[in-house]
Design an enzyme around this catalytic site. Structure first.
Site, mmCIF file in Angstrom:
data_model
loop_
_atom_site.group_PDB
_atom_site.id
_atom_site.type_symbol
_atom_site.label_atom_id
_atom_site.label_comp_id
_atom_site.label_asym_id
_atom_site.label_seq_id
_atom_site.Cartn_x
_atom_site.Cartn_y
_atom_site.Cartn_z
ATOM 1 N N ASP A 50 0.705 -1.484 -0.021
ATOM 2 C CA ASP A 50 -0.436 0.045 -0.040
ATOM 3 C C ASP A 50 1.058 1.657 -0.198
ATOM 4 O OD1 ASP A 50 -1.861 2.057 0.372
ATOM 5 O OD2 ASP A 50 -2.921 1.257 2.411
ATOM 6 N N GLU A 128 31.938 9.914 -0.338
ATOM 7 C CA GLU A 128 33.135 9.646 0.159
ATOM 8 C C GLU A 128 32.137 9.656 1.399
ATOM 9 O OE1 GLU A 128 36.255 12.645 0.309
ATOM 10 O OE2 GLU A 128 36.907 11.290 -1.565
ATOM 11 N N GLU A 130 31.083 10.662 4.569
ATOM 12 C CA GLU A 130 30.856 11.116 6.469
ATOM 13 C C GLU A 130 29.960 10.709 7.312
ATOM 14 O OE1 GLU A 130 34.992 14.167 5.019
ATOM 15 O OE2 GLU A 130 32.988 14.680 5.259
ATOM 16 N N GLU A 185 38.493 11.501 10.201
ATOM 17 C CA GLU A 185 37.459 12.303 9.999
ATOM 18 C C GLU A 185 38.767 13.189 11.104
ATOM 19 O OE1 GLU A 185 37.684 14.996 7.365
ATOM 20 O OE2 GLU A 185 37.390 13.602 6.044
ATOM 21 N N GLU A 192 34.551 8.624 7.971
ATOM 22 C CA GLU A 192 34.921 8.187 6.343
ATOM 23 C C GLU A 192 34.928 7.330 5.966
ATOM 24 O OE1 GLU A 192 36.049 11.602 3.836
ATOM 25 O OE2 GLU A 192 36.624 10.068 2.204
ATOM 26 N N HIS A 241 31.285 13.832 -0.759
ATOM 27 C CA HIS A 241 31.641 14.354 -2.585
ATOM 28 C C HIS A 241 31.487 13.393 -3.018
ATOM 29 C CE1 HIS A 241 34.735 16.883 0.770
ATOM 30 N NE2 HIS A 241 33.028 16.978 0.959
ATOM 31 N N ARG A 313 39.753 23.613 -1.684
ATOM 32 C CA ARG A 313 39.078 22.295 -0.936
ATOM 33 C C ARG A 313 37.552 23.451 -0.686
ATOM 34 N NH1 ARG A 313 39.726 17.025 0.726
ATOM 35 N NH2 ARG A 313 42.452 16.592 0.038
ATOM 36 N N GLU A 333 34.958 16.647 -8.481
ATOM 37 C CA GLU A 333 34.720 15.674 -7.501
ATOM 38 C C GLU A 333 33.730 16.824 -7.152
ATOM 39 O OE1 GLU A 333 37.432 16.080 -4.308
ATOM 40 O OE2 GLU A 333 36.328 15.907 -2.396
ATOM 41 N N ARG A 335 31.408 18.652 -4.381
ATOM 42 C CA ARG A 335 32.223 18.504 -2.909
ATOM 43 C C ARG A 335 30.674 19.190 -2.123
ATOM 44 N NH1 ARG A 335 36.722 17.627 -0.568
ATOM 45 N NH2 ARG A 335 36.850 20.104 0.590
HETATM 46 N N1 GLU Z 1 33.382 17.767 6.054
HETATM 47 C C1 GLU Z 1 33.962 18.173 4.868
HETATM 48 C C2 GLU Z 1 32.464 18.657 4.430
HETATM 49 O O1 GLU Z 1 31.649 18.571 5.462
HETATM 50 C C3 GLU Z 1 34.824 17.703 3.867
HETATM 51 C C4 GLU Z 1 36.490 17.136 4.456
HETATM 52 C C5 GLU Z 1 37.117 16.642 3.146
HETATM 53 O O2 GLU Z 1 38.438 17.256 2.724
HETATM 54 O O3 GLU Z 1 37.025 15.320 3.353
HETATM 55 O O4 GLU Z 1 32.366 18.501 3.356
HETATM 56 MG MG MG Z 2 36.360 13.320 3.354
#
Ligand code: GLU
Ligand code: MG
Length: 445
Positions: A50, A128, A130, A185, A192, A241, A313, A333, A335
């Site tokens: 359902d 990836e 976390e 991490e 991670e 990511h 980053r 990548e 992010r």
């Molecule tokens: N924890 C970080 C985020 O919020 C990333 C850390 C990393 O570069 O792995 O994206």
């Molecule tokens: Mg990371």
């Protein structure tokens, strides 16, 4: 694995129950259990359920839905007791008239993937995820505390978190995920686990598998595993990511170009440009909770501004450095996704944005290497043409409402259901009184 092989396999594994799984539009895993004796029938006829009480599914008058088992997704649940062995399969959802149900997130991704497959491309995603491991506090209002005292890549020979992580790697491998690395991490209690990339559908299945496996195994240790994007103020949040590339039919990476400065092909550049162009609306799909926007703030390695770079980053899209001879490693990548997303809808949106960039031959702006974008003020950012991600779920939803490409990727049913559920979530949070407000105003006002 086909139906016949599945029936043989459950015997071999002494499975007694099969969990037939799917997700609602939010990404919550739902399950209908079938005793193994009924599996043959379930494979032939499907499993009826359902749909009316599932978020974003059918209206009351047309609530019957049929689950069609995908035998290739069979996996034993390693934490199930040996005398009541349980396995799971993922399912596709059909309506009574035999057509795929438009609100099925897995179906949404499958339909979207047909668009890249039609061009001979496989869309690969390597995530990836976390997460935090917490311990319950005593008392009524549970404020979980981080479990261990580690930091980024810290080695700890024997704490509970390491034991949990080791058990997790075993469990996940047993469930068919190829774990590549697992590490502590940056934040207290944060971990991670990365597993090998695969086509987007398999990866989305794997993300769900990883999340509930982590939760189940943590619970056996008396811990709470959380994929909430920003569970603790003042330290890093949890992202997911996503490393992405296209392979052609021969398995060649279409993102690689030996002659280019960043070893990227024109196709890869248009892919990146498309995702940047749709980023503000895409946020609603990849960072879809109220809490997601507490993570996407300056200072915590999470992106805030719409940009790309090779070694930065703080950028929204990062191009990992090229290693000589590793042509297959060319990838982008992304992010800003976080693990609170519904991976099927998130990947469908990411692919739609990228394909739009490719179809319209978009080119990205200049990369922002060696600039810490967090340190630029608004005027400097404006001069460089750097826009910001939405600052809240509401802002992201409004962007999605203006993005016809992403709406088409979801299709009408899933889009409407997602939109409705997310505005409700926003409205609930809007009228809630947060701890911060009480602390700030209770006596001061
Ligand atoms: N924890 C970080 C985020 O919020 C990333 C850390 C990393 O570069 O792995 O994206
Ligand atoms: Mg990371």
């Amino acid at each position: 694995m086909d139906k016949k092989e599945l029936l043989a396999r459950v015997k071999e594994d002494h499975v007694r129950f099969i969990s037939c799984q799917f997700t609602d539009v939010i990404g919550v895993v739902k399950s209908v259990d079938v005793p193994v004796a009924r599996l043959g029938v379930a494979l032939e006829e499907g499993v009826w359920f359902d749909g009316s009480s599932v978020e974003g599914f059918a209206r009351i008058q047309e609530s019957d839905m049929r689950l069609v088992i995908d035998p290739a997704t069979y996996a034993l649940l390693p934490w199930s007791p040996t005398d009541a062995r349980r396995a799971r399969v993922f399912c596709d959802i059909y309506t009574p008239d035999g057509t795929p149900f438009g609100g099925d997130p897995r179906g949404v991704l499958k339909r979207m993937l047909q668009k890249s497959q039609a061009r001979g491309w496989t869309y690969n995603v390597g995530p990836e995820p976390e997460f935090f491991l917490f311990r319950h506090n005593e008392g009524e209002r549970v404020h979980p505390v981080p479990y261990d005292i580690g930091g980024y890549f810290d080695f700890s020979s024997d704490d509970e978190a390491v034991r949990v992580r080791t058990e997790l790697m075993d469990a996940l491998s047993g469930m068919g995920l190829e774990v590549e690395v697992a590490h502590h991490e940056a934040a207290l209690g944060q971990h991670e686990i990365d597993f090998r990339f695969a086509d987007a559908l398999r990866t989305a299945d794997n993300v769900l598998t990883l999340k509930y496996t982590v939760k189940a195994i943590a619970a056996r240790h008396g811990l709470v595993a959380s994929f909430m994007p920003k569970p603790v103020f003042g330290i890093n949040g949890s992202g997911m990511h996503c490393h992405q590339s296209f392979l052609d039919e021969k398995g060649k990476n279409l993102f690689f170009d030996a002659k280019d400065e960043y070893h990227l092909s024109p196709l890869a550049y248009s892919f990146i440009a498309g995702q940047l162009a749709h980023a503000r609306a895409l946020a609603a799909l990849v960072a879809p909770t109220v809490n997601s926007y507490k993570r996407l703030v300056p200072g915590y390695e999470a992106p805030v501004y719409i940009s790309w770079a090779q070694i930065n980053r703080s950028a929204l899209i990062r191009i990992p450095r090229y290693t000589e001879g590793c042509d297959e490693g060319a990838r982008a990548e992304l992010r800003f996704p976080d693990p609170s997303c519904n991976p099927y809808l998130a990947f469908a949106g990411m692919l739609a944005a990228a394909l739009d960039g490719i179809d319209r031959k978009m080119t990205p702006p200049k990369p922002l290497n060696n600039i810490n974008i967090y340190e630029l003020d608004e005027a400097q950012r404006a001069k460089l043409g750097i826009a910001s991600l939405p600052g809240s779920l509401a802002e992201a939803l409004r962007e999605l409402e203006g993005d016809l490409v992403l709406q088409a990727a979801l299709g009408e049913s899933a889009y409407e259901a997602f939109r409705r559920a997310k505005w409700e979530e926003w409205d609930e949070s809007r009228i809630a009184v947060a701890d911060w407000e009480v602390e700030r105003y209770l006596e001061a006002a």
